[in-house]
Design a protein around this motif. Structure first.
Motif, PDB file in Angstrom:
ATOM      1  N   GLU A  41       9.024  -6.032  -7.651  1.00  0.00           N
ATOM      2  CA  GLU A  41       7.695  -5.426  -7.523  1.00  0.00           C
ATOM      3  C   GLU A  41       6.646  -6.475  -7.137  1.00  0.00           C
ATOM      4  O   GLU A  41       5.673  -6.166  -6.452  1.00  0.00           O
ATOM      5  N   GLU A  42       6.843  -7.708  -7.563  1.00  0.00           N
ATOM      6  CA  GLU A  42       5.917  -8.783  -7.239  1.00  0.00           C
ATOM      7  C   GLU A  42       6.190  -9.385  -5.853  1.00  0.00           C
ATOM      8  O   GLU A  42       5.302  -9.976  -5.241  1.00  0.00           O
ATOM      9  N   TYR A  43       7.398  -9.181  -5.349  1.00  0.00           N
ATOM     10  CA  TYR A  43       7.832  -9.816  -4.103  1.00  0.00           C
ATOM     11  C   TYR A  43       7.100  -9.252  -2.887  1.00  0.00           C
ATOM     12  O   TYR A  43       6.914  -8.034  -2.760  1.00  0.00           O
ATOM     13  N   GLU A  44       6.680 -10.131  -1.978  1.00  0.00           N
ATOM     14  CA  GLU A  44       6.142  -9.758  -0.673  1.00  0.00           C
ATOM     15  C   GLU A  44       6.774 -10.695   0.348  1.00  0.00           C
ATOM     16  O   GLU A  44       6.742 -11.919   0.171  1.00  0.00           O
ATOM     17  N   PRO A  45       7.356 -10.154   1.432  1.00  0.00           N
ATOM     18  CA  PRO A  45       8.142 -10.987   2.351  1.00  0.00           C
ATOM     19  C   PRO A  45       7.366 -12.074   3.078  1.00  0.00           C
ATOM     20  O   PRO A  45       7.939 -13.072   3.496  1.00  0.00           O
ATOM     21  N   PHE A  46       6.045 -11.914   3.254  1.00  0.00           N
ATOM     22  CA  PHE A  46       5.299 -12.875   4.063  1.00  0.00           C
ATOM     23  C   PHE A  46       4.305 -13.707   3.250  1.00  0.00           C
ATOM     24  O   PHE A  46       3.400 -14.319   3.805  1.00  0.00           O
TER      25      PHE A  46
END
Length: 324
Positions: A41-46
């Motif tokens: 949920e915290e992860y963002e690819p960029f």
């Protein structure tokens, strides 16, 4: 029966590598799964920093015992979770696991009974329908026997069977689902033809199978296929597999891609390219001739508007000759 035998994990009987068995056991705990979901949920690819500090992660998961939480987090560290100076984040393996679960079990199973698609069967011109069942999308002809029959199923003319996660079906029209299934399969085949498994990046075994008892018309009662020749691709590591016609395999060669391009047909598509996809399937007809049964060796002729290109494939699906 001794106590040790009674409590022994069933995983210990598997022939999988020890690290793979350990991974199955690691994911058998609800707290560990909650940790992975919280980090996803915290992860963002960029974004450079997409992790959580111990206190933030502990608060999100909401378990009552910090000691037990720390134990479970330590078990995940190094395989599904990476510890950094800023806290904890998903490893590549952890990310792939959560993505796979969310694409499948994380989305409600779509309810898609037979639905009409705005195209016709390339074999007989009959109506085409799609049916989603058991994580597979079936493309069916309502009028003919199709390209093959499913084991024990003689009631549908199967034109295609694609592995498609619920995410590929949810919120899309029948035409969009049809296109998504083909595009996904084209990408998968391309990777496997290039020798890289799209699931685990492992090697790919490529074979050309020729039915020795093939019937002259319709689907063969021996092999269940209309085509005598079937191309099969299999990863020996994760057992991902795909099968296709020899004609479809030949279309990935650069010379054939250029041949299509010269005739105004693209071999690359996106979700809005339904009409281009239908053109590709309808106009790029192929004829396959078996040059040798042992080892298997075939010639594929593709003809568009009176022009033709001839491609020879050997038993490993490698192109050994091109004639334009």
């Amino acid at each position: 029966m001794t106590r040790s035998a009674a409590t022994k994990s069933p995983l210990s009987a598997l022939s999988a590598e020890e690290r793979a068995i350990d991974a199955f056991e690691l994911l058998s705990d609800e707290t560990r799964l909650a940790i992975l979901v919280a980090l996803w949920e915290e992860y963002e690819p960029f974004e450079a920093e997409t992790g959580l500090r111990f206190s933030e992660l502990y608060a999100r998961v909401g378990t009552g015992d910090s000691g037990q939480f720390s134990y479970h987090l330590d078990r995940l560290d190094g395989q599904f979770v990476d510890a950094t100076d800023e806290g904890y984040e998903l490893s590549e393996m952890g990310l792939r696991f959560v993505q796979t679960v969310l694409a499948g079990a994380g989305i409600e199973e779509p309810d898609l009974g037979p639905a009409r698609v705005d195209t016709t069967c390339t074999l007989c011109g009959g109506a085409v329908e799609i049916l989603y069942e058991g994580d597979y999308l079936y493309i069916l002809c309502t009028d003919c026997d199709g390209l093959w029959t499913e084991p024990g199923d003689r009631s549908h003319g199967h034109l295609g069977k694609f592995s498609l996660e619920p995410a590929g079906v949810s919120g899309r029209s029948p035409n969009e689902i049809y296109t998504a299934a083909w595009v996904s399969t084209f990408r998968k085949l391309y990777s496997m033809i290039e020798g890289v498994c799209p699931i685990c990046s492992g090697p790919v075994e490529r074979t050309l199978d020729v039915c020795d008892d093939h019937g002259p018309d319709g689907t063969c009662p021996s092999c269940g296929h209309r085509e005598r020749v079937v191309a099969r691709l299999r990863c020996p590591v994760c057992k991902e597999g795909a099968q296709s016609t020899a004609g479809s395999i030949a279309k990935y060669h650069p010379a054939v891609v250029g041949f299509y391009h010269d005739h105004g047909l693209a071999l690359q598509h996106d979700i809005d390219d339904f009409e281009t996809l239908v053109q590709r399937l309808n106009l790029g007809r192929t004829a396959v001739t078996v040059l040798s049964d042992e080892p298997p060796h075939v010639a594929v002729v593709i003809e568009i508007d009176g022009d033709r290109i001839r491609v020879e494939l050997d038993e490993t699906l490698s192109v050994v000759d091109i004639e334009e």
